[in-house]
Design a protein around this motif. Structure first.
Motif, PDB file in Angstrom:
ATOM      1  N   ARG A  27       0.841  -1.209   0.000  1.00 19.43           N
ATOM      2  CA  ARG A  27       0.000   0.000   0.000  1.00 19.43           C
ATOM      3  C   ARG A  27       0.873   1.255   0.000  1.00 19.43           C
ATOM      4  NH1 ARG A  27      -2.477  -2.994  -2.102  1.00 19.43           N
ATOM      5  NH2 ARG A  27      -4.055  -4.410  -1.250  1.00 19.43           N
ATOM      6  N   ARG A  28       1.963   1.234   0.733  1.00 19.99           N
ATOM      7  CA  ARG A  28       2.879   2.376   0.724  1.00 19.99           C
ATOM      8  C   ARG A  28       3.486   2.587  -0.661  1.00 19.99           C
ATOM      9  NH1 ARG A  28       6.493   1.499   6.247  1.00 19.99           N
ATOM     10  NH2 ARG A  28       4.763   1.703   7.749  1.00 19.99           N
ATOM     11  N   ALA A  29       3.715   1.480  -1.358  1.00 21.23           N
ATOM     12  CA  ALA A  29       4.327   1.564  -2.687  1.00 21.23           C
ATOM     13  C   ALA A  29       3.316   1.894  -3.768  1.00 21.23           C
ATOM     14  CB  ALA A  29       5.022   0.242  -3.022  1.00 21.23           C
ATOM     15  N   GLY A  30       2.034   1.937  -3.404  1.00 24.78           N
ATOM     16  CA  GLY A  30       0.999   2.284  -4.380  1.00 24.78           C
ATOM     17  C   GLY A  30       0.605   1.146  -5.291  1.00 24.78           C
ATOM     18  N   GLN A  90      11.823  -7.425  -0.324  1.00 25.00           N
ATOM     19  CA  GLN A  90      12.354  -7.864  -1.614  1.00 25.00           C
ATOM     20  C   GLN A  90      11.227  -8.234  -2.573  1.00 25.00           C
ATOM     21  OE1 GLN A  90      14.945 -10.995  -0.281  1.00 25.00           O
ATOM     22  NE2 GLN A  90      16.701  -9.626   0.021  1.00 25.00           N
ATOM     23  N   PHE A  91      10.178  -8.828  -2.052  1.00 21.88           N
ATOM     24  CA  PHE A  91       9.021  -9.185  -2.867  1.00 21.88           C
ATOM     25  C   PHE A  91       8.339  -7.924  -3.421  1.00 21.88           C
ATOM     26  CE2 PHE A  91       4.312  -9.932  -2.748  1.00 21.88           C
ATOM     27  CZ  PHE A  91       4.235 -10.628  -3.947  1.00 21.88           C
ATOM     28  N   ILE A  92       8.161  -6.917  -2.587  1.00 22.53           N
ATOM     29  CA  ILE A  92       7.551  -5.653  -3.029  1.00 22.53           C
ATOM     30  C   ILE A  92       8.441  -4.957  -4.059  1.00 22.53           C
ATOM     31  CG2 ILE A  92       6.774  -3.374  -2.296  1.00 22.53           C
ATOM     32  CD1 ILE A  92       4.928  -5.735  -1.528  1.00 22.53           C
ATOM     33  N   THR A  93       9.737  -4.997  -3.842  1.00 18.01           N
ATOM     34  CA  THR A  93      10.679  -4.410  -4.808  1.00 18.01           C
ATOM     35  C   THR A  93      10.542  -5.104  -6.163  1.00 18.01           C
ATOM     36  OG1 THR A  93      12.223  -3.830  -3.037  1.00 18.01           O
ATOM     37  CG2 THR A  93      13.099  -3.906  -5.295  1.00 18.01           C
ATOM     38  N   TYR A  94      10.398  -6.436  -6.112  1.00 17.71           N
ATOM     39  CA  TYR A  94      10.202  -7.210  -7.346  1.00 17.71           C
ATOM     40  C   TYR A  94       8.934  -6.775  -8.062  1.00 17.71           C
ATOM     41  CZ  TYR A  94       8.475 -11.182 -10.081  1.00 17.71           C
ATOM     42  OH  TYR A  94       7.925 -11.957 -11.078  1.00 17.71           O
ATOM     43  N   LEU A  95       7.832  -6.624  -7.327  1.00 17.79           N
ATOM     44  CA  LEU A  95       6.565  -6.193  -7.941  1.00 17.79           C
ATOM     45  C   LEU A  95       6.694  -4.794  -8.532  1.00 17.79           C
ATOM     46  CD1 LEU A  95       3.858  -7.453  -5.396  1.00 17.79           C
ATOM     47  CD2 LEU A  95       4.582  -8.514  -7.545  1.00 17.79           C
ATOM     48  N   GLN A  96       7.380  -3.912  -7.844  1.00 13.85           N
ATOM     49  CA  GLN A  96       7.555  -2.555  -8.362  1.00 13.85           C
ATOM     50  C   GLN A  96       8.350  -2.573  -9.677  1.00 13.85           C
ATOM     51  OE1 GLN A  96       9.138  -0.983  -4.513  1.00 13.85           O
ATOM     52  NE2 GLN A  96       7.797   0.764  -4.954  1.00 13.85           N
ATOM     53  N   GLY A  97       9.334  -3.472  -9.730  1.00 14.50           N
ATOM     54  CA  GLY A  97      10.139  -3.580 -10.942  1.00 14.50           C
ATOM     55  C   GLY A  97       9.352  -4.141 -12.110  1.00 14.50           C
ATOM     56  N   ARG A  98       8.317  -4.950 -11.801  1.00 16.19           N
ATOM     57  CA  ARG A  98       7.491  -5.548 -12.868  1.00 16.19           C
ATOM     58  C   ARG A  98       6.531  -4.532 -13.440  1.00 16.19           C
ATOM     59  NH1 ARG A  98       8.420 -10.524 -14.939  1.00 16.19           N
ATOM     60  NH2 ARG A  98       6.221 -11.144 -14.839  1.00 16.19           N
TER      61      ARG A  98
END
Length: 441
Positions: free
Chosen positions: A401-404, A433-441
């Motif tokens: 949620r913080r990452a939008g 790391q999982f959230i970072t992966y989703l952001q990169g996708r």
């Protein structure tokens, strides 16, 4: 300029190759030359020497985000980084009546003259205009990406005040107020430091500012509210001058131990908290580190990340002596915060039990007591355990949620479960790391 610089008394410890001293020497040579008779080759040589210093000034300006009048910014930077008896005393108690003020005001009179220095004669003699441009400079790009924001804001704010100073008395007031509010030197301008051995002075260490420290805050760490409160309570007591304990944060990897320490420094930086990161092989320098910071008007956390010892390593004995038990008492402005994946820090083996004695029904071992004595010297121990699966999903959802990210809670939980199975198991680090992966996708 050389005549002005030669009048300095308190502020004479600046590096001999600094821009100010180099320019003053160049200008001295130029003033001794018959300006009307300079050949083109001589002018080119003087110009090259000056441009070399101009480039160095521009490098400093870029590193620290100076703007508008770079010459004034640079002189201000010298004033707030020069650690001398006067500036360090002002850091502790502010401006007080005393004979030293006479010498300080002498130096501020010189700095006022340097602030007002007219470069016109140099530019006319050599046909250059670099100093006009330095005094009316406009930075380009995004300076916040290139410099330590804390340093830049302080330098520019004080520089603008000093530009309004009518005389050395006003200079004295502005500078001493700054020393009392923020301190002097690298400790006044930076949050965290590493150390290295001083090759020129045996037994001393050099401090190196960490300018790219993570800006994480405690609220960024999801969960672990009890652990964070213990850490905050102890640290608040420390920075407020009350009694506080050394802290050991132990538990599973990836649970936020190191993040918590970085965050606590960010939280209390403006209250005078600083951090010095030390590695295991540097424990022999601990006494030197403490000796160099014990009289400063800051509170220092000596930070040891991922602390643990194999049975053959004896560096922990240096640490034990410093924490408690040495001849010299640890100063009140120093605490030790350590993180470790081991509860007892020193690896235990079955051989440790070879000297077990039974007295009055109690099993005692000198070897085991020796190894446990280190952890017992941390007054506060905080356990960061691995989150449950429910807590892990809660961390993932909060970070998402913080990452939008727009995935539903159910989708996030399913994907997060798949991710942790092949990426090291459940932990806060795995969630990030999982959230970072989703952001990169």
């Amino acid at each position: 300029m050389n005549r002005i610089v030669s009048k300095l008394i308190m502020y004479t410890d600046m590096p001999q190759d600094c821009v100010l001293l180099e320019l003053s020497r160049i200008f001295a040579r130029l003033s001794e030359s018959p300006l009307q008779e300079l050949s083109d080759g001589q002018k080119d040589a003087f110009t090259a020497d000056i441009y070399k210093q101009v480039k160095r000034l521009l490098v400093v300006a870029t590193d620290y985000g100076f703007d508008k009048n770079l010459w004034h910014n640079y002189l201000t930077f010298l004033l707030i980084t020069d650690e001398n008896p006067f500036s360090i005393t002002c850091e502790k108690v502010g401006a007080k009546d005393g004979s030293v003020n006479f010498f300080a005001k002498n130096d501020f009179k010189a700095f006022k003259q340097l602030f007002d220095y007219d470069f016109d004669w140099v530019e006319r003699a050599l046909g250059i205009d670099c100093f006009q441009r330095l005094c009316n400079y406009k930075a380009i790009g995004k300076p916040e990406l290139m410099y330590n924001k804390n340093v830049s804001e302080k330098v520019r704010a004080l520089s603008e005040k000093l530009e309004t100073a009518k005389d050395e008395e006003a200079f004295f007031t502005f500078v001493t107020d700054f020393y009392k509010a923020y301190g002097v030197g690298m400790f006044g301008l930076n949050k965290a430091f590493r150390i290295s051995s001083n090759k020129e002075k045996e037994g001393q260490v050099l401090f190196h500012p960490i300018n790219n420290m993570d800006k994480v805050m405690l609220n960024d760490l999801v969960g672990y509210e009890i652990q964070k409160k213990k850490l905050v309570d102890n640290t608040r007591a420390f920075v407020e001058g009350r009694k506080a304990n050394n802290v050991l944060l132990f538990g599973d990897s990836g649970t936020g131990k190191s993040t918590s320490v970085k965050a606590i420094v960010n939280e209390f930086y403006d209250q005078g908290l600083r951090m010095i990161e030390i590695y295991k092989h540097q424990f022999k320098d601990l006494s030197s580190v403490i000796a160099q910071v014990k009289n400063r008007n800051y509170r220092f956390i000596i930070y040891m990340d991922d602390l643990s010892f194999e049975e053959f390593e004896i560096e922990y004995k240096f640490l034990k002596a410093v924490i408690e038990g040495g001849v010299e008492t640890k100063p009140e402005n120093v605490l030790i915060y350590a993180t470790s994946n081991r509860r007892h820090l020193i690896k235990e083996t079955w051989d440790d039990r070879n000297d077990v004695k039974i007295e009055n029904g109690m099993h005692q071992s000198d070897t085991m007591e020796e190894k446990l004595s280190l952890v017992n010297r941390f007054g506060v121990t905080i356990n960061y355990s691995k989150p449950s699966q429910k807590e892990y999903f809660a961390i993932v959802i909060a970070l998402a949620r913080r990452a939008g990210l727009s995935l539903s809670d159910e989708e996030l939980s399913v994907k997060a479960n798949q991710w942790e199975l092949s990426h090291g198991g459940i932990s806060g680090r795995t969630a990030q790391q999982f959230i970072t992966y989703l952001q990169g996708r």
